[in-house]
Design a protein around this motif. Sequence first.
Motif, mmCIF file in Angstrom:
data_model
loop_
_atom_site.group_PDB
_atom_site.id
_atom_site.type_symbol
_atom_site.label_atom_id
_atom_site.label_comp_id
_atom_site.label_asym_id
_atom_site.label_seq_id
_atom_site.Cartn_x
_atom_site.Cartn_y
_atom_site.Cartn_z
ATOM 1 N N HIS A 1 43.691 35.517 43.775
ATOM 2 C CA HIS A 1 42.334 35.848 43.337
ATOM 3 C C HIS A 1 42.122 35.532 41.853
ATOM 4 N N SER A 2 43.139 35.803 41.040
ATOM 5 C CA SER A 2 42.969 35.644 39.580
ATOM 6 C C SER A 2 42.730 34.182 39.201
ATOM 7 N N PHE A 3 43.499 33.244 39.759
ATOM 8 C CA PHE A 3 43.294 31.842 39.369
ATOM 9 C C PHE A 3 42.062 31.249 40.063
ATOM 10 N N ILE A 4 41.676 31.801 41.219
ATOM 11 C CA ILE A 4 40.450 31.329 41.881
ATOM 12 C C ILE A 4 39.235 31.684 41.020
ATOM 13 N N LYS A 5 39.217 32.887 40.453
ATOM 14 C CA LYS A 5 38.093 33.327 39.616
ATOM 15 C C LYS A 5 37.984 32.499 38.341
ATOM 16 N N ARG A 6 39.093 31.934 37.897
ATOM 17 C CA ARG A 6 39.069 31.113 36.683
ATOM 18 C C ARG A 6 38.593 29.681 36.964
ATOM 19 N N MET A 7 38.445 29.318 38.214
ATOM 20 C CA MET A 7 37.987 27.970 38.565
ATOM 21 C C MET A 7 36.495 27.832 38.254
ATOM 22 N N PRO A 8 35.985 26.635 38.057
ATOM 23 C CA PRO A 8 34.590 26.438 37.598
ATOM 24 C C PRO A 8 33.542 27.216 38.387
ATOM 25 N N TYR A 9 33.677 27.230 39.717
ATOM 26 C CA TYR A 9 32.685 27.914 40.550
ATOM 27 C C TYR A 9 33.331 28.973 41.441
ATOM 28 N N GLY A 10 34.496 29.457 41.021
ATOM 29 C CA GLY A 10 35.154 30.505 41.782
ATOM 30 C C GLY A 10 35.454 30.072 43.200
ATOM 31 N N TYR A 11 35.079 30.904 44.162
ATOM 32 C CA TYR A 11 35.353 30.621 45.570
ATOM 33 C C TYR A 11 34.493 29.482 46.110
ATOM 34 N N ASP A 12 33.496 29.058 45.363
ATOM 35 C CA ASP A 12 32.640 27.937 45.782
ATOM 36 C C ASP A 12 33.093 26.607 45.184
ATOM 37 N N THR A 13 34.186 26.612 44.457
ATOM 38 C CA THR A 13 34.711 25.371 43.872
ATOM 39 C C THR A 13 35.175 24.441 44.982
ATOM 40 N N ILE A 14 34.755 23.197 44.899
ATOM 41 C CA ILE A 14 35.132 22.216 45.919
ATOM 42 C C ILE A 14 36.524 21.664 45.616
ATOM 43 N N LEU A 15 37.384 21.677 46.635
ATOM 44 C CA LEU A 15 38.737 21.161 46.502
ATOM 45 C C LEU A 15 38.847 19.832 47.238
ATOM 46 N N SER A 16 39.748 18.990 46.784
ATOM 47 C CA SER A 16 40.048 17.759 47.520
ATOM 48 C C SER A 16 41.236 18.031 48.431
ATOM 49 N N SER A 17 41.544 17.073 49.301
ATOM 50 C CA SER A 17 42.642 17.258 50.253
ATOM 51 C C SER A 17 43.992 17.339 49.558
ATOM 52 N N VAL A 18 44.062 16.870 48.314
ATOM 53 C CA VAL A 18 45.329 16.944 47.577
ATOM 54 C C VAL A 18 45.279 18.004 46.479
ATOM 55 N N GLY A 19 44.252 18.849 46.531
ATOM 56 C CA GLY A 19 44.192 19.983 45.628
ATOM 57 C C GLY A 19 43.492 19.744 44.312
ATOM 58 N N LEU B 1 53.691 26.318 55.537
ATOM 59 C CA LEU B 1 54.691 25.267 55.393
ATOM 60 C C LEU B 1 54.904 24.886 53.937
ATOM 61 N N GLN B 2 55.985 24.185 53.711
ATOM 62 C CA GLN B 2 56.258 23.658 52.376
ATOM 63 C C GLN B 2 55.216 22.608 51.998
ATOM 64 N N GLU B 3 54.831 21.779 52.999
ATOM 65 C CA GLU B 3 53.798 20.763 52.770
ATOM 66 C C GLU B 3 52.434 21.444 52.844
ATOM 67 N N THR B 4 51.746 21.533 51.734
ATOM 68 C CA THR B 4 50.438 22.187 51.708
ATOM 69 C C THR B 4 49.347 21.213 52.133
ATOM 70 N N TRP B 5 48.320 21.747 52.758
ATOM 71 C CA TRP B 5 47.183 20.911 53.155
ATOM 72 C C TRP B 5 45.898 21.691 52.962
ATOM 73 N N LEU B 6 44.970 21.066 52.240
ATOM 74 C CA LEU B 6 43.634 21.626 52.040
ATOM 75 C C LEU B 6 42.627 20.543 52.369
ATOM 76 N N LYS B 7 41.512 20.927 52.939
ATOM 77 C CA LYS B 7 40.490 19.937 53.270
ATOM 78 C C LYS B 7 39.484 19.808 52.131
ATOM 79 N N ASN B 8 38.699 18.750 52.170
ATOM 80 C CA ASN B 8 37.657 18.538 51.156
ATOM 81 C C ASN B 8 36.511 19.517 51.403
ATOM 82 N N ALA B 9 36.620 20.670 50.828
ATOM 83 C CA ALA B 9 35.623 21.725 51.017
ATOM 84 C C ALA B 9 35.847 22.777 49.942
ATOM 85 N N SER B 10 35.011 23.803 49.937
ATOM 86 C CA SER B 10 35.151 24.871 48.941
ATOM 87 C C SER B 10 36.390 25.707 49.234
#
Length: 580
Positions: free
Chosen positions: A457-475, A421-430
């Motif tokens: 994949h490219s911008f995920i790898k640049r995040m502090p902990y890669g795929y283990d980086t914790i995201l908030s519900s608003v990104g 969807l246009q409205e993105t949603w992510l939960k508070n998790a990695s």
Amino acid sequence: MNKKSQSRILNRVLIELKTYSFKIFISLICALATVYLTLRIPILTGQAVDCIVAPGQIDYDRLIQVLKIMTVTIAATFFTQWIMNRVNNDITYSVTKSLRDRAFVKLQHMKLSTVDSHPHGDFVSRIVSDADTFADGLLMGFTQFFTGVLTILGTIYFMLMISVKIALIVIIATPASLLLAKFISERTYKFFGEQAKLRGTETSYIEEMISGKNIIRNMDYEDDALERFELMNDRLADASMKATFYSSTVNPSTRLINNIIYAAVGVFGAIMAIGGGITVGGLTSFLSYASTYAKPFNEISGVITEFQNALACAARLFEMIDAEVEVDEGETTIPEVKGEIQFNDVFFSYDKSKKLIEHLNLNVKSGQRVAIVGPTGAGKSTIINLLMRFYDVDAGEILVDGVDIRDLSLEDLRSKFGMVLQETWLKNASVRDNLRMAKPDATDEEIIEAAKATHAHSFIKRMPYGYDTILSSVGGSLSQGQMQLLCITRVMLNIPPMLILDEATSSIDTRTEQKIQSAFNKMMKGRTTFIVAHRLSTIREADVILFVKDGSIVEQGSHVELLQKNGFYAKLYRSQIENC
């Protein structure tokens, strides 16, 4: 809320407590024991006083015996009261947990029309704040109401044993305290209910302002936002002040009456003691009982006031728990989906007084890519909402492989569609846990492969902990485009038989969109796909393009066919080309 509604809510609370009948029985036994042991102490105090006859005339043997009994009584009182409080806490927080659980479960299955018609912060306020307030009122009821009533009855019994005449002074004056407490409590309920409602509105507004903080600052709306908040806060403060004022007058008012009673007992008892009608020790005990007798009225009046607040909050919780679920579920399943979809003479509108979709007919063949375009508010996303049964049609039917979707189980229907969807949603998790929502047993290799396909994949790898980086519900620090790429990756990880792409690339730059188009093509191959788009360049390869206007399909055909017709689609397409 009127008395009838208040009585109904109280009955509902009692039904909730029925499950804990045995624990309530234990609490009552402990309350009875605590009150009896507590009320024995003034008798023992009086006996100790009577052991002191005059200077040099003290019955030490009897005094020591009385003090020993008093020590044991105090220790037993502590033990029974500890058990009572432990049981009461267990009952209260078990009931509150149950209500919270059921309210949250209902929120997951509540009709979307109900969710959309209420401020979201109001639901937060009900599940969190109102549940806490209800727990506080219920705990006070168990802890102080039981013991208060038993203390009053027990005190009357012991006072009658000492002196019937003095006891009658206390008993006759009692109704004055009760009537006063009742008069005030009836007025507090209204204000506590208004307070709970306004608190929910304010919570929703704060949540709204936080989520839109960037727009607010960009539009220089801070002063207006503050002004609106101050108005809300003033109304909440006014309701809270009135509720607090009325509730706070109960205790001092009843205390005044009880102090007058206590003074009358002291004077009348002293006259009787001088005339030999009562011993000094007996008068000491009676004064202690007169004070003890007054205290529960103050406590009970406070409990009643707090319970008014608790009932107001319980009403809001029960309203949420009793809300209608989204739809009636069918039981049919489709083991192997072909993806043939039909809309047969469908009618629907969100507001029944305003027409939206009428006589909608559509026949989609298996594996077709169907693009839906049209002006804002024409009903494009509404078609998707009806297909997913987020809303039910007012008339007509929608078939998937010849089966009415109302006959399908919701789990089976929705598991057959993948949505971006246009409205993105992510939960508070990695990042990894967010992607695994689509496929809980996905391996790290599968996750990385899907991320590479969507160029995430490219911008995920640049995040502090890669795929283990914790995201908030608003990104958090993610851009809207990056959040949308993660949502696309999530669907890519477990592609279902049919797809819905509602402005799926609206926040992604043109270059990245072109890169992931091949992944999209692979994902859509052989799958019935609905694409809602404003950017017409993204849907030129669709098998069928539907131009929706005022809830009706006014044009239908391929990109080339619609350009040749030189109708609504052609005008819209050329206007976008000219503006590029």
